[in-house]
Design a protein around this motif. Structure first.
Motif, PDB file in Angstrom:
ATOM      1  N   THR A  66     -62.757  23.614 -25.800  1.00 39.34           N
ATOM      2  CA  THR A  66     -61.546  23.932 -26.546  1.00 39.34           C
ATOM      3  C   THR A  66     -61.896  24.322 -27.984  1.00 39.34           C
ATOM      4  N   GLU A  67     -61.139  25.277 -28.530  1.00 39.98           N
ATOM      5  CA  GLU A  67     -61.347  25.696 -29.912  1.00 39.98           C
ATOM      6  C   GLU A  67     -60.668  24.713 -30.870  1.00 39.98           C
ATOM      7  N   PRO A  68     -61.240  24.497 -32.045  1.00 44.83           N
ATOM      8  CA  PRO A  68     -60.590  23.619 -33.031  1.00 44.83           C
ATOM      9  C   PRO A  68     -59.220  24.147 -33.421  1.00 44.83           C
ATOM     10  N   ILE A  69     -58.303  23.250 -33.694  1.00 41.84           N
ATOM     11  CA  ILE A  69     -56.962  23.641 -34.122  1.00 41.84           C
ATOM     12  C   ILE A  69     -56.958  23.956 -35.611  1.00 41.84           C
ATOM     13  N   ASP A  70     -55.934  24.666 -36.048  1.00 40.18           N
ATOM     14  CA  ASP A  70     -55.702  24.904 -37.476  1.00 40.18           C
ATOM     15  C   ASP A  70     -54.663  23.899 -37.947  1.00 40.18           C
ATOM     16  N   ALA A  71     -55.112  22.874 -38.661  1.00 38.51           N
ATOM     17  CA  ALA A  71     -54.197  21.869 -39.198  1.00 38.51           C
ATOM     18  C   ALA A  71     -53.825  22.169 -40.642  1.00 38.51           C
ATOM     19  N   SER A 119     -48.731  30.178 -43.486  1.00 38.63           N
ATOM     20  CA  SER A 119     -49.750  30.382 -44.528  1.00 38.63           C
ATOM     21  C   SER A 119     -49.222  31.172 -45.720  1.00 38.63           C
ATOM     22  N   ILE A 120     -47.922  31.293 -45.860  1.00 36.28           N
ATOM     23  CA  ILE A 120     -47.344  32.100 -46.930  1.00 36.28           C
ATOM     24  C   ILE A 120     -47.739  31.574 -48.306  1.00 36.28           C
ATOM     25  N   THR A 121     -47.928  32.497 -49.240  1.00 33.11           N
ATOM     26  CA  THR A 121     -48.270  32.129 -50.619  1.00 33.11           C
ATOM     27  C   THR A 121     -47.248  32.745 -51.579  1.00 33.11           C
ATOM     28  N   PHE A 122     -47.266  32.285 -52.818  1.00 38.21           N
ATOM     29  CA  PHE A 122     -46.327  32.807 -53.799  1.00 38.21           C
ATOM     30  C   PHE A 122     -46.574  34.291 -54.081  1.00 38.21           C
ATOM     31  N   ALA A 171     -44.803  27.839 -49.625  1.00 35.37           N
ATOM     32  CA  ALA A 171     -45.810  28.372 -50.548  1.00 35.37           C
ATOM     33  C   ALA A 171     -46.290  27.291 -51.502  1.00 35.37           C
ATOM     34  N   CYS A 172     -45.377  26.399 -51.900  1.00 39.11           N
ATOM     35  CA  CYS A 172     -45.759  25.257 -52.740  1.00 39.11           C
ATOM     36  C   CYS A 172     -46.796  24.394 -52.036  1.00 39.11           C
ATOM     37  N   LEU A 173     -46.543  24.116 -50.769  1.00 42.90           N
ATOM     38  CA  LEU A 173     -47.503  23.327 -49.996  1.00 42.90           C
ATOM     39  C   LEU A 173     -48.867  23.993 -50.005  1.00 42.90           C
ATOM     40  N   ASN A 174     -48.918  25.281 -49.714  1.00 43.35           N
ATOM     41  CA  ASN A 174     -50.204  25.976 -49.623  1.00 43.35           C
ATOM     42  C   ASN A 174     -50.911  26.065 -50.969  1.00 43.35           C
TER      43      ASN A 174
END
Length: 398
Positions: A109-114, A172-175, A220-223
């Motif tokens: 299995t491939e690693p997940i994107d957390a 994955s959205i950014t400002f 976006a704040c989180l990222n």
């Protein structure tokens, strides 16, 4: 059973029990029990390294009830020495080969994107340790950066059926992707910066029409701040009754948490707003200093007002005006209120142009005309409409 102090909880895990038993018995039934547990874990793996080692390390560190291990270093050294010898550095593959059992490293299995590359790299560093002393140091460094508990491994989580569940492949959205929101971005970034820096910060209410960038701004704040210890917990409005229980689940003092309630509004007669009001007033049980509430709403008045209330029709409520005022004042309980306005035609076209530039494309007269036609046929001027137009444009050209 292993003699452990800090990490004794791993002895209760059925997969660990089966592995230890298999080590003694070499029985196929014990191997199968252990292998089933590792196969079940595989879709949650974060690295491509030793899957059994990652399983053990995360079982150790993602427990919700660990004490502050930095104050228990002698006990930590003891536990790490045992776990390194019995699991991390043990040649399980040689045993599997000798017993003609399938290799657990063959689970592909491939690693997940957390959403947290730094967390995954920390787990990899622990798996690469060549001694129990190095592993103990790596564990201390890991807990200083991420704390412990299930919420430490994911950038975004969701409260679901009374428990926190990690979100894979978070937005994955950014400002930089959000256009025309300079004031809103400035205020939100400054407040969140203050929060993650351990300074006073406010709960935030983001209001405005659908598709104007409210939810995207929170994500976006989180990222922007996730690598500095920020986590986002999504809470449905229907689950507000669980707010105190959610606060009680957040045991990690190293991290900062934004409880995010999207599309918030209340029907007349819905008393769950009082739970939120209590939390915003600082009265909810066990709300820590490392928790803020960010909410979005399509309406500034979070509680819908009826015509009977507005016109003063007869009511069973003795102090009707006071009751109405209490319900109206909910939005004022948020320290910061940010309005997101519907963009003008030019602002909408600017958003489209910026989205094109992010994809290496230029705005043309043809695309401009198509964008205007799209908003007429669909959802009007908004950032969401612009994004939907771009996706349609890209899809039609492939």
């Amino acid at each position: 059973m292993l003699n452990l102090f800090i990490f004794n909880h791993i002895n209760k895990n059925e997969t660990i029990k089966a592995l230890l038993k298999y080590k003694r018995t070499h029985a196929e039934a014990d191997y199968c029990e252990a292998a089933r547990g590792i196969i079940e874990f595989a879709p949650k793996r974060l690295t491509n390294k030793n899957i059994l080692g990652e399983f053990v390390l995360r079982l150790m560190l993602e427990s919700e009830h660990l004490p502050d291990i930095s104050r228990l270093r002698d006990f930590l050294r003891h536990d790490v020495k045992v776990i390194f010898s019995e699991f991390i550095n043990y040649d399980w593959e040689d045993m599997f080969r000798s017993d003609a059992m399938p290799s657990l490293s063959g689970i592909a299995t491939e690693p997940i994107d957390a959403g947290l590359c730094s967390y995954s790299r920390s787990i990899e560093a622990m798996l690469d340790c060549g001694s129990n002393e190095a592993l103990g140091g790596a564990i201390l460094a890991h807990t200083e950066s991420f704390g412990t508990g299930s919420s430490s491994a994911y950038s975004a989580l969701k409260w679901e059926k009374g428990r926190l569940k990690g979100i894979t492949h978070p937005d994955s959205i950014t400002f930089d992707m959000l256009t025309g929101l300079e004031h809103q971005k400035k205020v939100l970034i400054a407040n969140t910066e203050s929060f993650v820096s351990g300074k006073p910060a406010n709960d935030v209410l983001l209001t405005g029409s659908s598709g104007t960038g409210k939810s995207s701004s929170v994500k976006a704040c989180l990222n922007m701040f996730k690598d500095r210890g920020l986590r986002l917990i999504e809470l449905d409005k229907a689950d507000l009754i669980d707010l105190s229980a959610l606060f009680g689940c957040i045991k990690n003092d190293v991290l900062k948490y934004i409880v995010f309630i999207d599309d918030l509004s209340f029907e007349p007669g819905d008393m769950s707003y009082k739970i939120l009001k209590s939390a915003l007033d600082g009265q909810a049980e066990a709300r820590g200093n490392n928790i803020l509430i960010y909410a979005t709403s399509n309406r500034r008045g979070l509680i819908k007002e009826t015509w009977s209330e507005r016109e003063g029709y007869s009511s069973d409520e003795v102090h009707r005006s006071e009751g109405i005022q209490e319900r109206k004042s909910l939005s004022a309980r948020f320290g910061i209120n940010l309005s997101f306005l519907t963009p003008t035609q030019n602002e909408y076209l600017n958003i489209v142009e910026d989205m094109l530039h992010l994809r290496g494309m230029d705005m043309t007269d043809e695309i401009r005309a198509e964008a205007l036609k799209w908003q007429i046929n669909y959802n009007g001027f908004s950032g969401r409409t612009a994004k939907q137009f771009i996706l349609n444009l890209l899809g039609s050209r492939e």
